[in-house]
Design an enzyme around this catalytic site. Sequence first.
Site, PDB file in Angstrom:
ATOM      1  N   ASP A  91       0.704 -12.761  -1.795  1.00  0.00           N
ATOM      2  CA  ASP A  91      -0.417 -11.884  -2.135  1.00  0.00           C
ATOM      3  C   ASP A  91      -1.021 -11.263  -0.877  1.00  0.00           C
ATOM      4  O   ASP A  91      -2.206 -10.917  -0.872  1.00  0.00           O
ATOM      5  CB  ASP A  91      -1.488 -12.625  -2.957  1.00  0.00           C
ATOM      6  CG  ASP A  91      -2.374 -11.657  -3.721  1.00  0.00           C
ATOM      7  OD1 ASP A  91      -2.036 -10.461  -3.791  1.00  0.00           O
ATOM      8  OD2 ASP A  91      -3.420 -12.099  -4.238  1.00  0.00           O
ATOM      9  N   ALA A  97     -14.075  -6.400   0.290  1.00  0.00           N
ATOM     10  CA  ALA A  97     -12.819  -6.121  -0.400  1.00  0.00           C
ATOM     11  C   ALA A  97     -12.055  -7.434  -0.577  1.00  0.00           C
ATOM     12  O   ALA A  97     -12.000  -8.251   0.345  1.00  0.00           O
ATOM     13  CB  ALA A  97     -11.995  -5.135   0.410  1.00  0.00           C
ATOM     14  N   LYS A 157       3.254  -5.765 -14.399  1.00  0.00           N
ATOM     15  CA  LYS A 157       2.106  -6.502 -13.877  1.00  0.00           C
ATOM     16  C   LYS A 157       0.898  -6.299 -14.768  1.00  0.00           C
ATOM     17  O   LYS A 157       0.490  -5.173 -15.040  1.00  0.00           O
ATOM     18  CB  LYS A 157       1.781  -6.011 -12.457  1.00  0.00           C
ATOM     19  CG  LYS A 157       0.512  -6.596 -11.840  1.00  0.00           C
ATOM     20  CD  LYS A 157       0.627  -8.080 -11.498  1.00  0.00           C
ATOM     21  CE  LYS A 157      -0.690  -8.684 -11.036  1.00  0.00           C
ATOM     22  NZ  LYS A 157      -0.849  -8.768  -9.596  1.00  0.00           N
ATOM     23  N   ARG A 193       0.831  -1.216   0.000  1.00  0.00           N
ATOM     24  CA  ARG A 193       0.000   0.000   0.000  1.00  0.00           C
ATOM     25  C   ARG A 193       0.864   1.265   0.000  1.00  0.00           C
ATOM     26  O   ARG A 193       1.963   1.256  -0.519  1.00  0.00           O
ATOM     27  CB  ARG A 193      -1.001   0.001   1.171  1.00  0.00           C
ATOM     28  CG  ARG A 193      -1.833  -1.289   1.313  1.00  0.00           C
ATOM     29  CD  ARG A 193      -2.655  -1.613   0.115  1.00  0.00           C
ATOM     30  NE  ARG A 193      -3.574  -2.727   0.370  1.00  0.00           N
ATOM     31  CZ  ARG A 193      -4.056  -3.493  -0.592  1.00  0.00           C
ATOM     32  NH1 ARG A 193      -3.727  -3.312  -1.851  1.00  0.00           N
ATOM     33  NH2 ARG A 193      -4.900  -4.464  -0.314  1.00  0.00           N
TER      34      ARG A 193
HETATM   35  C1  NCD Z   1      -5.288  -7.660  -4.013  1.00  0.00           C
HETATM   36  C2  NCD Z   1      -5.315  -6.349  -3.239  1.00  0.00           C
HETATM   37  O1  NCD Z   1      -6.095  -6.211  -2.288  1.00  0.00           O
HETATM   38  O2  NCD Z   1      -4.508  -5.476  -3.556  1.00  0.00           O
HETATM   39  N1  NCD Z   1      -6.452  -8.453  -3.711  1.00  0.00           N
HETATM   40  C3  NCD Z   1      -6.571  -9.799  -3.786  1.00  0.00           C
HETATM   41  O3  NCD Z   1      -7.688 -10.331  -3.614  1.00  0.00           O
HETATM   42  N2  NCD Z   1      -5.531 -10.556  -4.014  1.00  0.00           N
HETATM   43  C4  NCD Z   1      -5.172  -7.389  -5.447  1.00  0.00           C
HETATM   44  C5  NCD Z   1      -4.698  -8.579  -6.218  1.00  0.00           C
HETATM   45  O4  NCD Z   1      -3.505  -8.789  -6.330  1.00  0.00           O
HETATM   46  O5  NCD Z   1      -5.535  -9.346  -6.710  1.00  0.00           O
HETATM   47 ZN    ZN Z   2      -1.909  -9.333  -5.455  1.00  0.00          ZN
END
Ligand code: NCD
Ligand code: ZN
Length: 366
Positions: free
Chosen positions: A261, A275, A107, A17
């Site tokens: 991730d 989210a 990406k 972030r």
């Molecule tokens: C990721 C995010 O929140 O930045 N979310 C996710 O579900 N993995 C974005 C991503 O890489 O898909």
């Molecule tokens: Zn990701």
Amino acid sequence: MTSFDIPKWYDLHTHFRQGEVLSAYIKAHLDMGCAGALAMPNTKPPTAAIFEANEGKYWSIERYRRDLLNAGADKFGELIIPLYLTKDTSINMIQSGAKSGHLKACKYYPPHGTTGAEFGAPLSEYIENGVLKAMEDEGVILCIHGEQHALGPDKYFDRNTNAEELFYQEDMPQLRDKFPNLKIVCEHITTKIAVDFVEESNANIVATITPQHLLYTIGDLIQGLKYHLYCLPVLKHCEDRAALQKAATSTQNTKFFAGTDSAPHAVKATECGCAAGCFTGGIAPQLYAMSFELAGLDLANASSQEIFKNFLCLNGANFYNLPIPQETFTLVKQPSKLEPLQTPNGEIIPLPLGLGLKTLPWSIKL
Ligand code: NCD
Ligand code: ZN
């Protein structure tokens, strides 16, 4: 008590972030033995320029790197920031970025495919405008979020097919044929079809696997609607998890590696949705160890520890040409307590805590 030492490792897919929360997220990665990370560029605005001088409506890799270093990422030995591919990415950017040393990877986000993916253009655009060819020529790695975009609900997730399977059946074979020398990381794969695709491709095509996709299935998510498990691509079926576990825990594995991730969200569930993203900062080696045990490996054995080391520490570093750190850390089969991460934006709930677990069976010692 089982305990073993492995080299410090690189999380080759994470989300740190931006702004005042950065240092808490970076510290969580340092605390779990990371010697480096690949920080995804879905910032706001996206990190879709290379040089600060050319920023305009996007952030640059130069700026995001400086922000990360100032927030504690200077303690990492390695930091990769891929360029977010957009309709504005040009051949010239790829060439000058690669020559400057700032551009190691790009990406691909399927347009609107996940959190922060709204700036992505369809893959066909980068085939037609020469961007992928330039990446192939310059040796720039393509990190790919492999799901077809703009599908209706019936194709997005159905009993017989889903967005990821369609992508690896219809789009990826074409991409592989058109750009045989392009190095591709199939990010956060979730299906047996994606595993098979990676295995039958040459050494240029590899994949990251997250802890949640090795540990859980769609059943875990929907039984009780455990929204902390909601990430994209969404969890799949038992057969898919078994294929992922087999790929990660095979003695032959050179292509599958750790990319958590880890994607922190201060507000996970809202009034009208959720989210996408699971937070696993601070605890990923412990979760990967749990997943290896779930797959049937006994991590008290030296041979299983070797396979674990390949997956966590070696395969990804080798693909990205990163040095294997001399420093090690220790995994111990001793319970550790789960705590929310305190940040200036509020508490972030680590995935297992969000599932009601109070402890993990593994601890790490740095
Ligand atoms: C990721 C995010 O929140 O930045 N979310 C996710 O579900 N993995 C974005 C991503 O890489 O898909
Ligand atoms: Zn990701």
